[in-house]
Scaffold this motif. Structure first.
Motif, PDB file in Angstrom:
ATOM      1  N   TYR A 258       0.676  -1.500   0.126  1.00 17.25           N
ATOM      2  CA  TYR A 258      -0.091   0.125   0.241  1.00 17.25           C
ATOM      3  C   TYR A 258       0.919   1.197   0.008  1.00 17.25           C
ATOM      4  CZ  TYR A 258      -3.884  -3.145   1.149  1.00 17.25           C
ATOM      5  OH  TYR A 258      -4.933  -3.987   1.254  1.00 17.25           O
ATOM      6  N   GLN A 259       0.365   2.234  -0.607  1.00 19.20           N
ATOM      7  CA  GLN A 259       0.848   3.682  -0.588  1.00 19.20           C
ATOM      8  C   GLN A 259       0.512   4.150   1.063  1.00 19.20           C
ATOM      9  OE1 GLN A 259      -0.191   6.708  -3.317  1.00 19.20           O
ATOM     10  NE2 GLN A 259       1.685   6.357  -4.365  1.00 19.20           N
ATOM     11  N   VAL A 260       1.436   4.490   1.637  1.00 18.69           N
ATOM     12  CA  VAL A 260       1.165   5.098   3.024  1.00 18.69           C
ATOM     13  C   VAL A 260       1.471   6.405   3.280  1.00 18.69           C
ATOM     14  CG1 VAL A 260       1.734   4.665   5.346  1.00 18.69           C
ATOM     15  CG2 VAL A 260       1.806   2.860   3.744  1.00 18.69           C
ATOM     16  N   GLY A 261       0.296   7.239   3.730  1.00 19.72           N
ATOM     17  CA  GLY A 261       0.395   8.592   4.196  1.00 19.72           C
ATOM     18  C   GLY A 261       0.325   8.498   5.647  1.00 19.72           C
ATOM     19  N   LEU A 262       1.203   9.572   6.265  1.00 15.80           N
ATOM     20  CA  LEU A 262       1.038   9.831   7.716  1.00 15.80           C
ATOM     21  C   LEU A 262       0.780  11.324   7.887  1.00 15.80           C
ATOM     22  CD1 LEU A 262       4.173   7.709   8.821  1.00 15.80           C
ATOM     23  CD2 LEU A 262       1.928   6.852   8.505  1.00 15.80           C
ATOM     24  N   GLN A 263      -0.385  11.170   8.849  1.00 14.52           N
ATOM     25  CA  GLN A 263      -0.603  12.650   9.293  1.00 14.52           C
ATOM     26  C   GLN A 263      -0.167  12.905  10.778  1.00 14.52           C
ATOM     27  OE1 GLN A 263      -4.874  11.904   9.286  1.00 14.52           O
ATOM     28  NE2 GLN A 263      -5.096  11.558   7.273  1.00 14.52           N
ATOM     29  N   MET A 264       0.296  14.267  10.726  1.00 21.20           N
ATOM     30  CA  MET A 264       0.786  14.621  12.052  1.00 21.20           C
ATOM     31  C   MET A 264       0.232  15.824  12.247  1.00 21.20           C
ATOM     32  SD  MET A 264       4.704  16.129  11.779  1.00 21.20           S
ATOM     33  CE  MET A 264       4.653  16.897  13.336  1.00 21.20           C
ATOM     34  N   MET A 265       0.004  16.180  13.888  1.00 19.17           N
ATOM     35  CA  MET A 265      -0.536  17.397  14.316  1.00 19.17           C
ATOM     36  C   MET A 265       0.346  18.336  15.011  1.00 19.17           C
ATOM     37  SD  MET A 265      -4.365  16.147  15.581  1.00 19.17           S
ATOM     38  CE  MET A 265      -4.743  17.743  15.991  1.00 19.17           C
ATOM     39  N   VAL A 266       0.435  19.789  14.878  1.00 19.14           N
ATOM     40  CA  VAL A 266       1.146  20.428  15.675  1.00 19.14           C
ATOM     41  C   VAL A 266       0.474  21.109  16.745  1.00 19.14           C
ATOM     42  CG1 VAL A 266       2.897  20.762  14.079  1.00 19.14           C
ATOM     43  CG2 VAL A 266       1.126  22.289  14.129  1.00 19.14           C
ATOM     44  N   GLY A 267       0.797  21.386  17.895  1.00 18.57           N
ATOM     45  CA  GLY A 267       0.195  22.415  18.863  1.00 18.57           C
ATOM     46  C   GLY A 267      -0.662  21.334  19.717  1.00 18.57           C
ATOM     47  N   LEU A 268      -0.325  20.101  19.941  1.00 21.43           N
ATOM     48  CA  LEU A 268      -1.280  19.345  20.898  1.00 21.43           C
ATOM     49  C   LEU A 268      -0.699  19.569  22.162  1.00 21.43           C
ATOM     50  CD1 LEU A 268      -1.045  15.944  18.979  1.00 21.43           C
ATOM     51  CD2 LEU A 268      -3.041  17.206  19.735  1.00 21.43           C
TER      52      LEU A 268
END
Ligand code: SF4
Length: 354
Positions: free
Chosen positions: A165-175
């Motif tokens: 699979y193609q894999v995309g990773l989502q990250m957050m800032v400001g948690l």
């Protein structure tokens, strides 16, 4: 049918987004207001609704690129339960069989990715899976109420890549409990997993989320927009150095995380990505001018036409900033279609954008 890794995020496939609320999600991430949404007006779409929506996109969608994907997003796809997962995939299948759509993608929590759940996908043309990583720092994940560990992301990414699979990773800032150094560390650990692409989202305070009560009682302070843009710029440049495309910076209403009236506070801007790119260009020009003993005034900046808005910045803020910082009376912006998009001429100096 084996996964079809035939999409390139950098090639911007046409994505047909289908919002799937995570009905009965057993988690309560601090930033999420799904619990206040579910059971009210939003339901998992029926087969008929999916067909209507996909047909609407196919009929009125933008000019068709080489790849078209149906995207199930908004919840945690592999956490929906097998019956729901199968019914959603089966509703999407006819479009792939008719060759109107190339493949299917979805987003899910890292801890929902197991060999058993991936076995369930066998036979369906799923090509791309995005993981809501958010952070690679366990104390930050704990503070966000995510209920999974960084190790789950490592294991899930390895499993997905092993199955093609193609894999995309989502990250957050400001948690909560996170800071700029923590975000950079998360980016380092994400880059080490070699995803096909990443998305970077600012933490927003949404009505009905646990973060909203913390914010309203003064126990959470969201990032300011300017600081968030600068941090995301650093992250973008970091990923670029590692040849990992950043396909989204900032939230859009169409991400399904912000309904009208839900947004309370935080670094939201409808042109967040543009702000980031504008700051990258501003840095490059400022650096070039800083190396000149006496920057010429009027100053001439020559750019490819597609780069004009980034050089100007939102509401021409970049030009105002440059005039003020370098005591310039006038900046003339010239367009040259023969100029490389990644190069600017600042007076007689060529500047290469990072
Ligand atoms: S972000 Fe996803 S996992 Fe977390 S509470 Fe919302 S729907 Fe559930």
């Amino acid at each position: 049918m084996t996964p079809r890794g035939d999409t390139t995020p950098a090639g911007r496939p046409l994505i047909i987004p289908l919002f799937i609320p995570h009905m009965g999600c057993p988690h309560q991430c601090i930033f999420c207001n799904q619990q206040s949404i579910t059971g009210k007006s939003v339901q998992t779409p029926s087969r008929d609704q999916i067909h209507r929506e996909v047909n609407r996109f196919l009929k009125y969608g933008k000019k068709r690129p080489s790849t078209t994907q149906i995207s199930f997003f908004g919840g945690s796809f592999l956490g929906l339960g097998k019956t729901t997962i199968l019914s959603l995939l089966e509703a999407a299948i006819p479009f792939v069989q008719e060759a109107d759509v190339d493949s299917i993608r979805f987003s899910t929590r890292p801890d929902t990715v197991t060999p058993e759940m991936l076995d369930l996908l066998n036979g369906f043309p799923v090509s791309t899976v995005e993981l809501g990583v958010q952070s690679m720092n366990d104390p930050v994940l704990d503070a966000a109420g995510r209920g999974h560990r960084a190790a789950d992301t490592v294991a899930a990414t390895a499993l997905l890549k092993k199955r093609g699979y193609q894999v995309g990773l989502q990250m957050m800032v400001g948690l909560p409990e996170d800071d700029d150094d923590g975000a950079m560390e998360t980016a380092c650990r994400i880059a080490a997993l070699q995803p096909d692409f990443v998305r970077i989202y600012p933490t927003l305070v949404l009505k009905g989320s646990p973060l909203a009560s913390r914010f309203l009682s003064g126990r959470y302070h969201p990032m300011g927009l300017a600081a968030c843009v600068t941090l995301v710029k650093r992250l973008y440049l970091f990923f670029k150095t590692h040849h990992i495309p950043v396909v989204r910076m900032g939230l859009q209403a169409s991400d399904g995380l912000t309904r009208a009236g839900d947004f309370i506070a935080g670094p939201y801007h409808p042109a967040f990505g543009h702000l980031v790119h504008g700051e990258i260009v501003l840095d490059a020009i400022s650096s070039a001018l800083g190396r000149m003993e006496n920057p010429p005034d009027p100053l001439t900046i020559t750019v490819h036409p597609t780069m004009v808005s980034r050089v100007q910045g939102l509401n021409k803020n970049n030009l105002r900033h440059l005039k003020h910082a370098f005591d310039l009376k006038k900046i003339a912006l010239l367009q040259n279609a023969n100029q490389d998009q990644n190069h600017l001429m600042v007076a007689d100096r060529q500047v290469t954008l990072p």
